[in-house]
Design an enzyme around this catalytic site. Structure first.
Site, PDB file in Angstrom:
ATOM      1  N   ALA A  67       0.863  -1.175   0.000  1.00 27.51           N
ATOM      2  CA  ALA A  67       0.000   0.000   0.000  1.00 27.51           C
ATOM      3  C   ALA A  67       0.903   1.229   0.000  1.00 27.51           C
ATOM      4  CB  ALA A  67      -0.890  -0.018   1.230  1.00 27.51           C
ATOM      5  N   GLY A 109       0.622  -5.019   0.960  1.00 27.95           N
ATOM      6  CA  GLY A 109      -0.593  -5.136   0.155  1.00 27.95           C
ATOM      7  C   GLY A 109      -0.331  -5.799  -1.195  1.00 27.95           C
ATOM      8  N   GLU A 112      -0.510  -9.353  -0.489  1.00 29.10           N
ATOM      9  CA  GLU A 112      -1.916  -9.684  -0.216  1.00 29.10           C
ATOM     10  C   GLU A 112      -2.739  -9.728  -1.502  1.00 29.10           C
ATOM     11  OE1 GLU A 112      -1.963  -6.541   2.822  1.00 29.10           O
ATOM     12  OE2 GLU A 112      -2.829  -8.041   4.163  1.00 29.10           O
ATOM     13  N   GLU A 132       4.726  -5.045   7.097  1.00 29.83           N
ATOM     14  CA  GLU A 132       3.962  -3.996   7.795  1.00 29.83           C
ATOM     15  C   GLU A 132       4.468  -3.760   9.221  1.00 29.83           C
ATOM     16  OE1 GLU A 132       2.632  -6.440   5.964  1.00 29.83           O
ATOM     17  OE2 GLU A 132       0.985  -5.652   4.735  1.00 29.83           O
TER      18      GLU A 132
HETATM   19  N1  CO8 Z   1       4.558   3.241  -0.616  1.00 33.28           N
HETATM   20  C1  CO8 Z   1       4.930   4.404  -1.184  1.00 33.28           C
HETATM   21  N2  CO8 Z   1       6.051   4.547  -1.901  1.00 33.28           N
HETATM   22  C2  CO8 Z   1       6.833   3.475  -2.044  1.00 33.28           C
HETATM   23  C3  CO8 Z   1       6.510   2.228  -1.484  1.00 33.28           C
HETATM   24  C4  CO8 Z   1       5.289   2.126  -0.739  1.00 33.28           C
HETATM   25  N3  CO8 Z   1       4.863   0.965  -0.202  1.00 33.28           N
HETATM   26  N4  CO8 Z   1       7.491   1.336  -1.785  1.00 33.28           N
HETATM   27  C5  CO8 Z   1       8.385   2.017  -2.511  1.00 33.28           C
HETATM   28  N5  CO8 Z   1       7.997   3.301  -2.679  1.00 33.28           N
HETATM   29  C6  CO8 Z   1       8.694   4.374  -3.406  1.00 33.28           C
HETATM   30  C7  CO8 Z   1       9.891   4.886  -2.610  1.00 33.28           C
HETATM   31  O1  CO8 Z   1       9.485   5.841  -1.653  1.00 33.28           O
HETATM   32  C8  CO8 Z   1      10.735   5.477  -3.716  1.00 33.28           C
HETATM   33  O2  CO8 Z   1      10.199   6.736  -4.061  1.00 33.28           O
HETATM   34  P1  CO8 Z   1      11.183   8.023  -4.191  1.00 33.28           P
HETATM   35  O3  CO8 Z   1      12.093   7.686  -5.342  1.00 33.28           O
HETATM   36  O4  CO8 Z   1      10.249   9.144  -4.482  1.00 33.28           O
HETATM   37  O5  CO8 Z   1      11.907   8.121  -2.910  1.00 33.28           O
HETATM   38  C9  CO8 Z   1      10.499   4.550  -4.890  1.00 33.28           C
HETATM   39  O6  CO8 Z   1       9.258   3.858  -4.593  1.00 33.28           O
HETATM   40  C10 CO8 Z   1      11.577   3.498  -5.055  1.00 33.28           C
HETATM   41  O7  CO8 Z   1      11.719   2.810  -3.810  1.00 33.28           O
HETATM   42  P2  CO8 Z   1      13.142   2.668  -3.044  1.00 33.28           P
HETATM   43  O8  CO8 Z   1      14.048   3.800  -3.396  1.00 33.28           O
HETATM   44  O9  CO8 Z   1      12.841   2.441  -1.593  1.00 33.28           O
HETATM   45  O10 CO8 Z   1      13.671   1.325  -3.737  1.00 33.28           O
HETATM   46  P3  CO8 Z   1      14.686   0.285  -3.129  1.00 33.28           P
HETATM   47  O11 CO8 Z   1      15.067  -0.613  -4.258  1.00 33.28           O
HETATM   48  O12 CO8 Z   1      15.788   0.946  -2.366  1.00 33.28           O
HETATM   49  O13 CO8 Z   1      13.822  -0.561  -2.049  1.00 33.28           O
HETATM   50  C11 CO8 Z   1      11.860  -1.733  -1.265  1.00 33.28           C
HETATM   51  C12 CO8 Z   1      12.736  -1.337  -2.479  1.00 33.28           C
HETATM   52  C13 CO8 Z   1      12.635  -2.683  -0.353  1.00 33.28           C
HETATM   53  C14 CO8 Z   1      10.635  -2.440  -1.818  1.00 33.28           C
HETATM   54  C15 CO8 Z   1      11.487  -0.471  -0.460  1.00 33.28           C
HETATM   55  O14 CO8 Z   1      10.957   0.489  -1.376  1.00 33.28           O
HETATM   56  C16 CO8 Z   1      10.451  -0.708   0.606  1.00 33.28           C
HETATM   57  O15 CO8 Z   1      10.788  -1.225   1.661  1.00 33.28           O
HETATM   58  N6  CO8 Z   1       9.182  -0.308   0.355  1.00 33.28           N
HETATM   59  C17 CO8 Z   1       8.123  -0.379   1.327  1.00 33.28           C
HETATM   60  C18 CO8 Z   1       7.640  -1.799   1.514  1.00 33.28           C
HETATM   61  C19 CO8 Z   1       6.548  -1.855   2.560  1.00 33.28           C
HETATM   62  O16 CO8 Z   1       6.753  -1.536   3.726  1.00 33.28           O
HETATM   63  N7  CO8 Z   1       5.339  -2.307   2.158  1.00 33.28           N
HETATM   64  C20 CO8 Z   1       4.228  -2.439   3.045  1.00 33.28           C
HETATM   65  C21 CO8 Z   1       3.389  -1.200   3.056  1.00 33.28           C
HETATM   66  S1  CO8 Z   1       2.057  -1.282   4.215  1.00 33.28           S
HETATM   67  C22 CO8 Z   1       0.901  -2.232   3.437  1.00 33.28           C
HETATM   68  O17 CO8 Z   1       1.082  -2.677   2.338  1.00 33.28           O
HETATM   69  C23 CO8 Z   1      -0.380  -2.480   4.166  1.00 33.28           C
HETATM   70  C24 CO8 Z   1      -1.419  -3.107   3.245  1.00 33.28           C
HETATM   71  C25 CO8 Z   1      -2.768  -3.082   3.922  1.00 33.28           C
HETATM   72  C26 CO8 Z   1      -3.860  -2.655   2.967  1.00 33.28           C
HETATM   73  C27 CO8 Z   1      -5.183  -2.714   3.653  1.00 33.28           C
HETATM   74  C28 CO8 Z   1      -6.154  -1.674   3.177  1.00 33.28           C
HETATM   75  C29 CO8 Z   1      -7.533  -1.887   3.788  1.00 33.28           C
END
Ligand code: CO8
Length: 258
Positions: A67, A109, A112, A132
């Site tokens: 998400a 997400g 999921e 998460e």
């Molecule tokens: N949300 C928003 N932006 C994101 C997300 C995300 N989940 N993941 C990556 N991005 C963005 C980064 O902020 C970055 O943007 P910018 O260049 O503007 O800084 C761009 O994508 C590239 O990402 P990275 O530079 O971080 O890339 P890396 O190769 O260094 O890392 C990762 C890749 C490991 C995937 C890292 O981006 C990461 O850890 N992302 C977050 C993963 C995460 O925590 N996901 C869980 C989110 S919570 C969730 O999903 C809850 C779902 C419940 C839904 C229920 C609704 C009812």
């Protein structure tokens, strides 16, 4: 065809394809994307010519990295309930078989959404996780339930309580991933599988999906009832007559979806 900002849709014969299309954000699932995805899946679901749907992500790095954390950071509980959960419920109700084609990250997400699909095809570099906990929450779109049913309590606990990323092959060994293919081949392999499914009698395929999903949501006795009723119901279809006649006449069945 509806106008979408965050997804792309196309069709390949009887297969619908939806591509999550925010590659710079690793296809992070913002509220509008989930709404668009639900809409596109419902459109395909209503379309008699579509017998199977593939969901994939654009770019090489991710199916979806979860998400959209930037969008969620300031939300209230009511925002989360109203803006987001309805789309997820609509995706779960899609009756057409869904195949996830996963290259790169399927996190939070994203993982999921993959598990809401009915089959999972992944590139060897795909990584799955429920991270998460690392940002102070827990899975909210089925992760605690579907992952646990797929790989068991102990491995699900470890994944969800540590936020670890697990390679595709490891999850294939645990039964979550149907097949692992060389890097970059996940969409081709998913489409090949989708076309196989799309060749079958489509009403039978939908009722098979419904019956299998009942195994997750009902006690065995109720699931067996659902299966028996769906099996009997198929004797009302022309495709059942055609399928059995074709077998007897030693030819390939030509299904019409009726
Ligand atoms: N949300 C928003 N932006 C994101 C997300 C995300 N989940 N993941 C990556 N991005 C963005 C980064 O902020 C970055 O943007 P910018 O260049 O503007 O800084 C761009 O994508 C590239 O990402 P990275 O530079 O971080 O890339 P890396 O190769 O260094 O890392 C990762 C890749 C490991 C995937 C890292 O981006 C990461 O850890 N992302 C977050 C993963 C995460 O925590 N996901 C869980 C989110 S919570 C969730 O999903 C809850 C779902 C419940 C839904 C229920 C609704 C009812």
């Amino acid at each position: 065809m509806a106008e979408y900002h965050y997804i792309l849709t196309e069709r390949d014969e009887h297969v619908g394809i939806v591509t999550l299309n925010r590659p710079k954000e690793l296809n992070a699932l913002n509220f509008q994307l989930i709404e668009e995805l639900a809409h596109a899946l419902e459109d395909f679901d209503r379309d008699e010519a579509i017998h199977c749907i593939v969901i994939t992500g654009s770019g090489e790095k991710a199916f979806a990295a979860g998400a959209d954390i930037k969008e969620m950071a300031d939300k209230s509980p009511i925002d989360m309930l109203q803006d987001s959960s309805d789309g997820w419920r609509r995706i779960k109700r899609v009756r057409t078989p869904l195949i996830a084609a996963v290259g790169g990250y399927a996190l939070g997400g994203g993982c999921e959404l993959v598990m809401t699909c009915d089959m999972i095809v992944a590139s060897e570099n795909a990584r799955f996780g429920q991270p998460e906990i690392l940002i102070g929450v827990i899975p909210g779109a089925g992760g605690t339930q579907r992952l646990t049913r797929a790989i068991g309590k102990y491995r699900a606990m470890e994944m969800i309580l540590t936020g670890a990323q697990i390679p595709a092959q490891e999850l294939a060994d645990l039964g979550l991933v149907n097949r692992v293919v060389p890097k970059g081949k996940h969409l081709d392999a998913a489409l090949e599988l989708a076309h196989k499914v799309a060749e079958q009698a489509p009403i039978a395929a939908r009722l098979a999906k419904e019956s299998i999903l009942a195994a997750f949501e009902t006690p065995l006795a109720d699931g067996l009832e659902i299966e028996q009723k769906n099996f009997s119901l198929l004797f009302a279809t022309e495709d059942m007559r055609e399928g059995m006649r074709a077998f007897i006449e030693k030819r390939k069945a030509e299904f019409k979806g009726r």
